[in-house]
Design a protein around this motif. Sequence first.
Motif, PDB file in Angstrom:
ATOM      1  N   LYS A  55       0.640  -1.595   0.067  1.00 57.20           N
ATOM      2  CA  LYS A  55      -0.558   0.048  -0.259  1.00 57.20           C
ATOM      3  C   LYS A  55       0.685   1.222  -0.069  1.00 57.20           C
ATOM      4  O   LYS A  55       0.790   2.151  -0.300  1.00 57.20           O
ATOM      5  N   ILE A  56       2.359   0.868   0.875  1.00 56.74           N
ATOM      6  CA  ILE A  56       2.735   2.070   0.579  1.00 56.74           C
ATOM      7  C   ILE A  56       3.711   3.029  -0.753  1.00 56.74           C
ATOM      8  O   ILE A  56       3.343   3.863  -1.414  1.00 56.74           O
ATOM      9  N   VAL A  57       3.884   1.488  -1.503  1.00 55.30           N
ATOM     10  CA  VAL A  57       4.622   1.341  -2.655  1.00 55.30           C
ATOM     11  C   VAL A  57       3.681   2.266  -3.345  1.00 55.30           C
ATOM     12  O   VAL A  57       4.508   3.061  -4.106  1.00 55.30           O
ATOM     13  N   VAL A  58       2.391   2.063  -3.450  1.00 55.12           N
ATOM     14  CA  VAL A  58       1.664   2.250  -5.054  1.00 55.12           C
ATOM     15  C   VAL A  58       1.146   3.440  -3.656  1.00 55.12           C
ATOM     16  O   VAL A  58       1.034   4.239  -4.910  1.00 55.12           O
ATOM     17  N   ASP A  59       1.491   4.030  -2.599  1.00 55.16           N
ATOM     18  CA  ASP A  59       1.173   5.724  -2.835  1.00 55.16           C
ATOM     19  C   ASP A  59       1.308   5.819  -1.420  1.00 55.16           C
ATOM     20  O   ASP A  59       1.102   6.264  -0.612  1.00 55.16           O
ATOM     21  N   PRO A  60       2.857   6.314  -1.737  1.00 54.27           N
ATOM     22  CA  PRO A  60       3.415   6.609  -0.593  1.00 54.27           C
ATOM     23  C   PRO A  60       3.208   8.134  -0.113  1.00 54.27           C
ATOM     24  O   PRO A  60       3.536   8.191   0.931  1.00 54.27           O
ATOM     25  N   ASP A  61       2.336   8.743  -1.003  1.00 51.50           N
ATOM     26  CA  ASP A  61       2.128  10.338  -0.572  1.00 51.50           C
ATOM     27  C   ASP A  61       0.877   9.924   0.991  1.00 51.50           C
ATOM     28  O   ASP A  61       1.124  11.034   2.009  1.00 51.50           O
ATOM     29  N   ASP A  62      -0.068   8.963   0.643  1.00 51.16           N
ATOM     30  CA  ASP A  62      -0.811   9.119   1.397  1.00 51.16           C
ATOM     31  C   ASP A  62      -0.268   8.858   2.705  1.00 51.16           C
ATOM     32  O   ASP A  62      -0.510   9.453   4.144  1.00 51.16           O
ATOM     33  N   TYR A  63       1.132   8.032   3.273  1.00 50.21           N
ATOM     34  CA  TYR A  63       1.543   7.897   4.611  1.00 50.21           C
ATOM     35  C   TYR A  63       2.397   8.495   4.606  1.00 50.21           C
ATOM     36  O   TYR A  63       1.927   9.047   6.009  1.00 50.21           O
ATOM     37  N   VAL A  64       3.110   9.150   3.281  1.00 52.61           N
ATOM     38  CA  VAL A  64       3.962  10.616   4.483  1.00 52.61           C
ATOM     39  C   VAL A  64       2.748  11.827   4.677  1.00 52.61           C
ATOM     40  O   VAL A  64       3.342  11.982   6.247  1.00 52.61           O
ATOM     41  N   TYR A  66      -0.363  11.597   6.389  1.00 52.52           N
ATOM     42  CA  TYR A  66      -1.055  10.992   6.566  1.00 52.52           C
ATOM     43  C   TYR A  66      -0.115  10.958   8.558  1.00 52.52           C
ATOM     44  O   TYR A  66      -1.070  11.885   9.555  1.00 52.52           O
ATOM     45  N   TRP A  67       1.491  11.046   7.951  1.00 48.19           N
ATOM     46  CA  TRP A  67       1.552  10.541   9.402  1.00 48.19           C
ATOM     47  C   TRP A  67       2.257  11.869   9.616  1.00 48.19           C
ATOM     48  O   TRP A  67       2.831  12.833  10.338  1.00 48.19           O
ATOM     49  N   ASN A  68       2.787  12.947   8.662  1.00 51.62           N
ATOM     50  CA  ASN A  68       3.244  14.583   8.129  1.00 51.62           C
ATOM     51  C   ASN A  68       4.481  14.173   8.655  1.00 51.62           C
ATOM     52  O   ASN A  68       5.341  14.809   9.350  1.00 51.62           O
ATOM     53  N   LEU A  69       5.112  13.013   7.744  1.00 53.17           N
ATOM     54  CA  LEU A  69       6.257  12.515   8.086  1.00 53.17           C
ATOM     55  C   LEU A  69       7.287  13.928   7.470  1.00 53.17           C
ATOM     56  O   LEU A  69       8.894  13.231   7.971  1.00 53.17           O
ATOM     57  N   GLU A  70       7.179  14.430   6.025  1.00 54.84           N
ATOM     58  CA  GLU A  70       8.073  14.859   5.696  1.00 54.84           C
ATOM     59  C   GLU A  70       8.161  15.868   6.478  1.00 54.84           C
ATOM     60  O   GLU A  70       9.626  16.187   6.621  1.00 54.84           O
TER      61      GLU A  70
END
Length: 110
Positions: A55-64, A66-70
């Motif tokens: 799921k992360i590979v398909v849509d890494p933006d969603d995970y990043v 969601y958790w405000n990782l950037e």
Amino acid sequence: MRTSMDTDDLSEMAWEIIAQAAQVSDTLKADLGARSGRYGNEDDWLRGVLKFLKKIVVDPDDYVDYWNLEEEEGVTAAIMREIALDLSRWANETLAKPPTQRGKQGYLVK
């Protein structure tokens, strides 16, 4: 009788997934570790991890996003996608080995 496992139940090879995730993102490390409680054994955890990482590979933006990782950890979607691919390869390698060849259980990252 305990039906779910804990990260203490993981072999050295499986723990390497969490250790490598920690090199990139504390959030991803915690997310992968927390998932251990959903499964009764290491193989099931590895299959669950593979599904999650896909799921992360398909849509890494969603995970990043969601958790405000950037902002929080300096992790971009490109970095997250790459680590998810690397971890997926390692999870597949681990699953391909018999449990007795994955190293000792109860291995803790130091």
